[in-house]
Enzyme design. Structure first.
Site, PDB file in Angstrom:
ATOM      1  N   SER A 268       0.859  -1.066   0.010  1.00  0.00           N
ATOM      2  CA  SER A 268       0.029   0.041  -0.017  1.00  0.00           C
ATOM      3  C   SER A 268       0.886   1.402  -0.002  1.00  0.00           C
ATOM      4  O   SER A 268       1.999   1.230   0.417  1.00  0.00           O
ATOM      5  CB  SER A 268      -0.815   0.054   1.249  1.00  0.00           C
ATOM      6  N   LYS A 269       0.610   2.240  -0.537  1.00  0.00           N
ATOM      7  CA  LYS A 269       1.469   3.506  -0.816  1.00  0.00           C
ATOM      8  C   LYS A 269       1.312   4.181   0.977  1.00  0.00           C
ATOM      9  O   LYS A 269       2.300   4.969   1.167  1.00  0.00           O
ATOM     10  CB  LYS A 269       0.590   4.607  -1.776  1.00  0.00           C
ATOM     11  N   ARG A 270       0.359   3.665   1.456  1.00  0.00           N
ATOM     12  CA  ARG A 270       0.549   4.175   3.087  1.00  0.00           C
ATOM     13  C   ARG A 270       1.449   3.382   4.035  1.00  0.00           C
ATOM     14  O   ARG A 270       1.178   3.508   5.211  1.00  0.00           O
ATOM     15  CB  ARG A 270      -0.974   4.164   3.529  1.00  0.00           C
TER      16      ARG A 270
END
Ligand code: GLU
Length: 505
Positions: A268-270
């Site tokens: 995930s980009k987070r």
């Protein structure tokens, strides 16, 4: 005759390019290099609602940092197929031409449904417990399109300028087969495929039509892309088929997902445990920027080496490769189908291997900014190089050189309590005072002399604990070779430190 290898990386400028995207670009690049072919950067920006300011430039900068240079394309120089941005390519009418061809042969049709009507259809299908409601051979029968409306009505709506989209006319029940280099034969029934929109009401082509037109026009030999496009591929096969281009279409290769370290989903980009973007990325829609691999201290060579081994291996145990070396052996046949788990600890290890490949001089240049920032702008080049040589063994990143060696520059303000509690007393102190007298008498101050002197003193005076000496000089219990450290600190300052240590302990 085999087609010349021409591959493309075709991102949409909808955000920063994350590591999965870079891996796709990398595999395209490696494949082109391996086969002496071309690698093209095409910007697929036909979805203007998803356009993000700065994303295109970010993609270009990221590829440059990684050393993955396309030989044609946006930001990398024009070739015979310019322009390379789809929004600009549209101006020549090229996408419409292909859509018209499909309409003329009955393989595409006009659909005039409003968004309310589409919504209503979806609700109706959901109410009827249809699992994945879609516009297809069955449902289109109840909608307003050039299949259900009379030819006159269609002409009238078109003449009135009523908004429409062009959809692919997917047959109701037909087997679609295609070969994927990585996955082998894939067979899908057309009932699973929706009547994809090809041209939108704003006249823009969708990705589905545009990338096919461009792959054909740009004579792309292989479409190497992420697994998320696999479900769309059967529809694409139909488009090629209906255009009479099935024999000219690129060979397909869908790369496996990159999974998070837990292996339970894609990255995930987070993600907070490791960077996801090659360079720091500030999304204009978000408050906090995402920190990049570059800014976290990774060498681009290490980063691409890690990526190359996500889903591919050379068939040997070798792990450290330059791009040139990988390009000599890379092939799509060796790419695995299953997701590749990313191991952030291993990525750090890779960085360490690349760090060790750098000369002390190179490391000194990289470390200098940190020294300046810490207020040590006036050290000689030789001193910085020596510093780097001492601390580099343990470090995975250049910025860690500070934490692993700051005691070389900064006098201790405290002394490791554990060591002192266990090993320090008046007798030990008396021995060390005598040792320091011997050090003071030394003519030459280098690691060898210090070692000799220490050994002689041990024989003469009795056991002297090295770790205690380390704590007296540096304050801490561990670090690089102590005699080297003392040599670098210099005679005057080292003796000074002993003096202070004796007065404080
Ligand atoms: N524009 C698509 C993307 O953003 C390209 C997919 C493809 O390579 O065909 O991933």
């Amino acid at each position: 005759m085999e087609k010349r290898v021409r591959v493309r990386f075709a991102p949409s400028p909808t955000g920063g390019l994350h590591m999965g995207g870079v891996r796709t670009a990398l595999f395209n690049y490696l494949f082109a290099k391996r086969h002496g072919g071309d690698f093209i950067l095409r910007i697929e920006d036909t979805d203007q609602t998803r356009f993000v300011e700065g994303a295109e430039q970010y993609i270009i900068d990221a590829l440059k940092w990684c050393g993955i240079s396309p030989n044609e394309g946006v930001g990398f120089g024009d070739g015979p197929h310019k322009p390379y941005r789809q929004s600009e390519r549209k101006a020549s009418g090229i996408y419409k031409k292909y859509a018209d061809k499909l309409i003329a042969s009955g393989h595409a049709y006009y659909a005039f449904d409003t968004s309310e009507e589409l919504d209503e259809m979806r609700k109706r299908l959901e109410a009827a417990k249809v699992v994945a409601p879609q516009y297809n051979a069955i449902t289109r029968q109840n909608m307003r399109n050039s299949i259900t409306l009379s030819a006159e009505e269609v002409q009238k709506l078109l003449a009135e300028g009523k908004p429409y989209v062009v959809r692919l006319n997917v047959p109701r029940n037909e087997e679609i087969r295609f070969n994927d280099i990585i996955r082998g034969w894939v067979v899908v029934n057309s009932a699973q495929v929706d009547d994809k929109v090809l041209l939108k009401s704003d006249g823009m082509p969708t990705y589905h039509l545009a990338h096919i037109v461009d792959d054909i026009e740009m004579q792309i030999s292989h479409a190497v892309r992420g697994e998320e496009w696999l479900p769309s591929a059967p529809g694409h096969i139909l488009i090629y088929r209906y255009l009479g281009l099935e024999n000219d279409m690129p060979k397909l290769a869908h790369l496996p997902l990159i999974l998070n370290p837990d292996g339970n989903g894609k990255i995930s980009k987070r993600e907070s445990r490791f960077p996801v973007f090659p360079l720091s990325w500030k999304d204009p829609r978000e408050a906090t920027p995402f920190i990049g691999y570059k800014e976290s201290g990774y060498f681009p060579e290490a980063f691409v080496n890690v990526l190359a081994l996500l889903g591919w291996n050379p068939g040997t145990n070798e792990e450290i490769f330059s791009l040139e070396e990988i390009a000599k052996v890379f092939d799509l046949e060796r790419v695995h189908k299953s997701g590749a788990k990313f191991d952030p600890e291993k990525a750090k290890w890779f960085n360490q291997q690349y760090l060790r490949k750098h000369s002390d001089k190179e490391l000194a240049a990289l470390f200098k900014p940190t020294l300046i920032e810490k207020g040590y702008g006036n050290l000689s080049e030789q001193f910085i190089e020596d510093y780097c040589r001492l601390v580099k063994e343990k470090a995975q990143f250049v910025h860690e050189f500070w934490q692993y060696g700051s005691f070389i520059l900064e006098e201790p303000t405290s002394y490791d309590e554990k060591v002192m509690a266990k090993k320090w007393n008046a007798d030990v102190k008396a021995l060390f005072v005598k040792l320091v007298d011997k050090f003071t008498a030394l003519q030459k101050w280098d690691a060898h002399e210090l070692h000799e002197c220490f050994a002689a003193a041990t024989t003469e005076l009795g056991k002297l604990d090295m770790q205690v000496m380390r704590v007296l000089v540096t304050g801490v219990a561990g670090g690089p070779q102590l005699f080297d450290v003392m040599a670098l600190i210099g005679k005057e300052k080292t003796l000074e430190r002993f003096k202070t240590a004796f007065s404080k302990n």
